[in-house]
Design an enzyme around this catalytic site. Structure first.
Site, PDB file in Angstrom:
ATOM      1  N   CYS A   1       3.553  29.798 -15.258  1.00 52.33           N
ATOM      2  CA  CYS A   1       3.263  30.518 -16.403  1.00 52.33           C
ATOM      3  C   CYS A   1       2.697  29.540 -17.302  1.00 52.33           C
ATOM      4  O   CYS A   1       3.328  29.155 -18.579  1.00 52.33           O
ATOM      5  CB  CYS A   1       4.488  31.058 -16.789  1.00 52.33           C
ATOM      6  SG  CYS A   1       4.732  32.712 -15.748  1.00 52.33           S
TER       7      CYS A   1
ATOM      8  N   PRO B   1       0.740  -1.379   0.034  1.00 53.27           N
ATOM      9  CA  PRO B   1       0.114   0.000  -0.080  1.00 53.27           C
ATOM     10  C   PRO B   1       0.766   1.243  -0.084  1.00 53.27           C
ATOM     11  O   PRO B   1       1.828   1.474   0.840  1.00 53.27           O
ATOM     12  CB  PRO B   1      -0.760   0.103   1.287  1.00 53.27           C
ATOM     13  CG  PRO B   1       0.151  -1.114   2.227  1.00 53.27           C
ATOM     14  CD  PRO B   1       0.768  -1.979   1.187  1.00 53.27           C
ATOM     15  N   GLY B   2       0.467   2.147  -0.756  1.00 55.59           N
ATOM     16  CA  GLY B   2       1.004   3.322  -0.675  1.00 55.59           C
ATOM     17  C   GLY B   2       0.257   4.465  -0.533  1.00 55.59           C
ATOM     18  O   GLY B   2       0.408   5.147   0.496  1.00 55.59           O
ATOM     19  N   ARG B   3      -0.674   4.722  -1.391  1.00 53.49           N
ATOM     20  CA  ARG B   3      -1.772   5.806  -1.285  1.00 53.49           C
ATOM     21  C   ARG B   3      -2.653   5.656   0.138  1.00 53.49           C
ATOM     22  O   ARG B   3      -2.874   6.764   0.683  1.00 53.49           O
ATOM     23  CB  ARG B   3      -2.538   5.772  -2.388  1.00 53.49           C
ATOM     24  CG  ARG B   3      -3.757   6.968  -2.537  1.00 53.49           C
ATOM     25  CD  ARG B   3      -4.696   6.831  -3.677  1.00 53.49           C
ATOM     26  NE  ARG B   3      -4.128   6.228  -4.825  1.00 53.49           N
ATOM     27  CZ  ARG B   3      -3.715   7.134  -5.937  1.00 53.49           C
ATOM     28  NH1 ARG B   3      -3.736   8.289  -5.840  1.00 53.49           N
ATOM     29  NH2 ARG B   3      -3.228   6.386  -6.823  1.00 53.49           N
TER      30      ARG B   3
ATOM     31  N   ARG C   1      -1.431  16.657 -10.100  1.00 50.19           N
ATOM     32  CA  ARG C   1      -2.109  15.460 -10.328  1.00 50.19           C
ATOM     33  C   ARG C   1      -3.433  15.620 -11.047  1.00 50.19           C
ATOM     34  O   ARG C   1      -3.846  15.000 -11.707  1.00 50.19           O
ATOM     35  CB  ARG C   1      -2.491  14.652  -8.950  1.00 50.19           C
ATOM     36  CG  ARG C   1      -1.264  13.859  -8.266  1.00 50.19           C
ATOM     37  CD  ARG C   1      -1.774  13.064  -7.175  1.00 50.19           C
ATOM     38  NE  ARG C   1      -2.381  11.765  -7.568  1.00 50.19           N
ATOM     39  CZ  ARG C   1      -3.675  11.633  -7.629  1.00 50.19           C
ATOM     40  NH1 ARG C   1      -4.322  12.595  -7.048  1.00 50.19           N
ATOM     41  NH2 ARG C   1      -4.287  10.614  -7.893  1.00 50.19           N
TER      42      ARG C   1
HETATM   43  N1  LLP Z   1       3.382  -1.502  -5.871  1.00 52.13           N
HETATM   44  C1  LLP Z   1       3.489  -1.206  -7.185  1.00 52.13           C
HETATM   45  C2  LLP Z   1       4.271  -2.220  -7.869  1.00 52.13           C
HETATM   46  C3  LLP Z   1       3.249  -0.341  -7.515  1.00 52.13           C
HETATM   47  O1  LLP Z   1       3.651   0.207  -8.920  1.00 52.13           O
HETATM   48  C4  LLP Z   1       2.450   0.870  -6.888  1.00 52.13           C
HETATM   49  C5  LLP Z   1       2.101   2.098  -7.643  1.00 52.13           C
HETATM   50  C6  LLP Z   1       2.164   0.587  -5.652  1.00 52.13           C
HETATM   51  C7  LLP Z   1       2.607  -0.800  -5.030  1.00 52.13           C
HETATM   52  C8  LLP Z   1       1.428   1.420  -4.768  1.00 52.13           C
HETATM   53  O2  LLP Z   1       0.051   1.722  -5.095  1.00 52.13           O
HETATM   54  P1  LLP Z   1      -1.047   2.364  -4.201  1.00 52.13           P
HETATM   55  O3  LLP Z   1      -1.416   1.678  -3.124  1.00 52.13           O
HETATM   56  O4  LLP Z   1      -0.348   3.886  -3.915  1.00 52.13           O
HETATM   57  O5  LLP Z   1      -2.254   2.898  -5.208  1.00 52.13           O
HETATM   58  N2  LLP Z   1       1.169   8.689  -9.341  1.00 52.13           N
HETATM   59  C9  LLP Z   1      -0.044   8.199  -9.691  1.00 52.13           C
HETATM   60  C10 LLP Z   1       0.102   6.755  -8.914  1.00 52.13           C
HETATM   61  C11 LLP Z   1       1.005   5.681  -9.313  1.00 52.13           C
HETATM   62  C12 LLP Z   1       0.906   4.535  -8.809  1.00 52.13           C
HETATM   63  C13 LLP Z   1       1.989   3.761  -9.259  1.00 52.13           C
HETATM   64  N3  LLP Z   1       2.195   2.464  -8.592  1.00 52.13           N
HETATM   65  C14 LLP Z   1      -1.003   9.087  -9.017  1.00 52.13           C
HETATM   66  O6  LLP Z   1      -0.665  10.148  -8.490  1.00 52.13           O
HETATM   67  O7  LLP Z   1      -2.199   8.635  -8.737  1.00 52.13           O
END
Ligand code: LLP
Length: 430
Positions: free
Chosen positions: A359, A291-293, A330
């Protein structure tokens, strides 16, 4: 309110993690990233507990640090007992500089360079998530050169469409990541991996996308991954010990967004995986998630000062602030939705486009947001849920310095990343 860490006093003052947003803006100046450290820790604990309860002691959440990476973040992850997912030497360096243990780092990426591989192997990074055969062979060569052993997972694509926006869809066969199961290529990838001296294949990884709300996405990908594990067992005599299902649970950016009950989803996923493992004659693997987001998004808020309010009669109203696409690209990239609040008072009666100071006309943070009709220069506005992929994706376009990251913890605040100054912007120039 959108999230339980956002409240408004009777006099209109907006609070984040219990602290006055206008007072923080005054103390630290704007633009400003605020991060609710207590929320980050609570989200980590929620994942750790849910995975442990559902899958047992071997299960582990790996924080996808691309969502928001700086030293203090890795220290928090270390203290919370998380693993981390990294995608570059830069992220690995930051984690190590923060004292994060190398063996709890997983190294991702479809384009790892020779220098990345040499550095990560040399630093004793716990596990490589190998994207493709070219990388596999380069890694095997480097591991032999350094005379060490390296644990690996293979990134495979289950061919699932997670119904999210295209730029973050990663599960289907035609994406640039991993090796497809359904074409038979993944089986050959595993065969090649098993033949590499010095590489210890532990299992497989997939990540089907980000901002996933659909109920069955993880079950659908687990079904295919477990089927592939059974196929490897039958055809290669290899039983995977680790199944990494990636990240992706969606978060609420607006009141109308659904709330994903992550512990409930993980419990349902575990029941499904246990049943499928029993049916396929597989031992339950150690389950990892990335998990990231959903760890950091709702822990973030960006605070701006209004520079200009512009009314274009019969057309549009703009609120122009002291940040913009440089600290939050975003909307420009994905048309991503956000909730915008006046930080000093409620009473949102007129629609405005919240625009940045760069700009170019496309520098929009969020179109069509309700704000007080009499909003004016010098007042403070806040954009909610900016903890993920904001600071991480910020830039110096127009030679704007990045805002500082101020952490909020137990009623106190401290700077985790200081403001970028004019001299920082010239630091690399000869
Ligand atoms: N694992 C892998 C291999 C990933 O590529 C990603 C996110 C994650 C985990 C984490 O995913 P999450 O839980 O955060 O959804 N820049 C974009 C998001 C790109 C996500 C890339 N990979 C945005 O601002 O929405």
């Amino acid at each position: 309110m959108l999230s339980s860490n956002i409240t408004r006093d009777a006099d209109g003052t907006l609070r984040f993690a219990g602290q006055s947003v206008p007072a923080l803006a005054e103390e630290y100046a704007t633009p400003l990233y605020l991060m609710d450290e207590d929320r980050i820790r609570a989200n980590c604990r929620m994942y750790r507990q849910a995975l442990r309860e559902s899958f047992g002691e071997d299960a582990l959440p790996l924080y996808a640090s691309k969502a928001c990476a700086f030293k203090q973040m890795y220290r928090i992850m270390a203290e919370e007992g998380m693993g981390v997912d990294t995608v570059s030497s830069g992220e690995i360096h930051t984690a190590l500089a923060a004292g994060f243990p190398a063996e709890r780092i997983w190294f991702h990426g479809d384009g790892k360079t020779d220098a990345d591989i040499r550095y990560a192997v040399g630093q004793g990074v716990g596990c490589f998530i190998v994207d493709n055969e070219t990388e596999l062979l380069a890694l095997a060569q480097e591991v032999r050169r350094q005379g060490v052993r390296q644990r690996i997972l293979l990134r495979v694509t289950p061919g699932i469409d997670p119904h999210t926006f295209e730029a973050v869809n990663t599960g289907t066969v035609d994406v640039k990541f991993g090796v497809a199961i359904q074409t038979g290529a993944a089986l050959e990838f595993a065969r090649l991996a098993l033949a590499q001296e010095g590489l210890e294949l532990e299992g497989i990884h997939c990540h089907v996308g980000s901002m996933v709300f659909d109920e069955n996405v993880f079950e659908d990908s687990a079904e295919i991954m477990l089927g592939f594990m059974a196929e490897m067992k039958e055809k290669l005599g290899f039983e995977a010990r680790v199944l990494n299902l990636g990240g992706g649970y969606g978060v609420r950016y607006r009141e109308t967004d659904k709330q994903v009950d992550i512990p409930a989803r993980i419990a349902a996923l575990a029941a499904f995986i246990k049943e499928r493992c029993a049916a396929l004659g597989l031992a339950l693997p150690a389950v990892l998630m990335e998990p990231g987001r959903s760890i950091v998004a709702d822990a973030g808020m960006t605070v701006y000062t209004v520079s200009t309010v512009k009314h274009i009669p019969n057309c549009k109203n703009y609120v122009i602030v002291d940040g913009g696409m440089t600290d939050n690209p975003r909307w420009c990239l994905y048309r991503a939705a956000y909730t915008v609040l006046h930080a000093e008072r409620g009473g949102e009666t007129e629609r405005f486009t919240l625009a940045g100071r760069c700009c170019e006309s496309g520098d929009i943070v969020q179109p069509d947001v309700p704000l007080p009709a009499d909003i004016k220069r010098g007042e403070t506005v806040a954009v909610c849920t900016t903890g993920a992929y904001n600071y991480a994706m910020s830039s110096n376009y127009n030679r704007l310095g990045r805002p500082p990251v101020v952490m909020l913890r137990g009623g106190e605040s401290y700077v985790a990343v200081r403001r970028e100054r004019a001299e920082d912007l010239c630091a690399l120039d000869v």
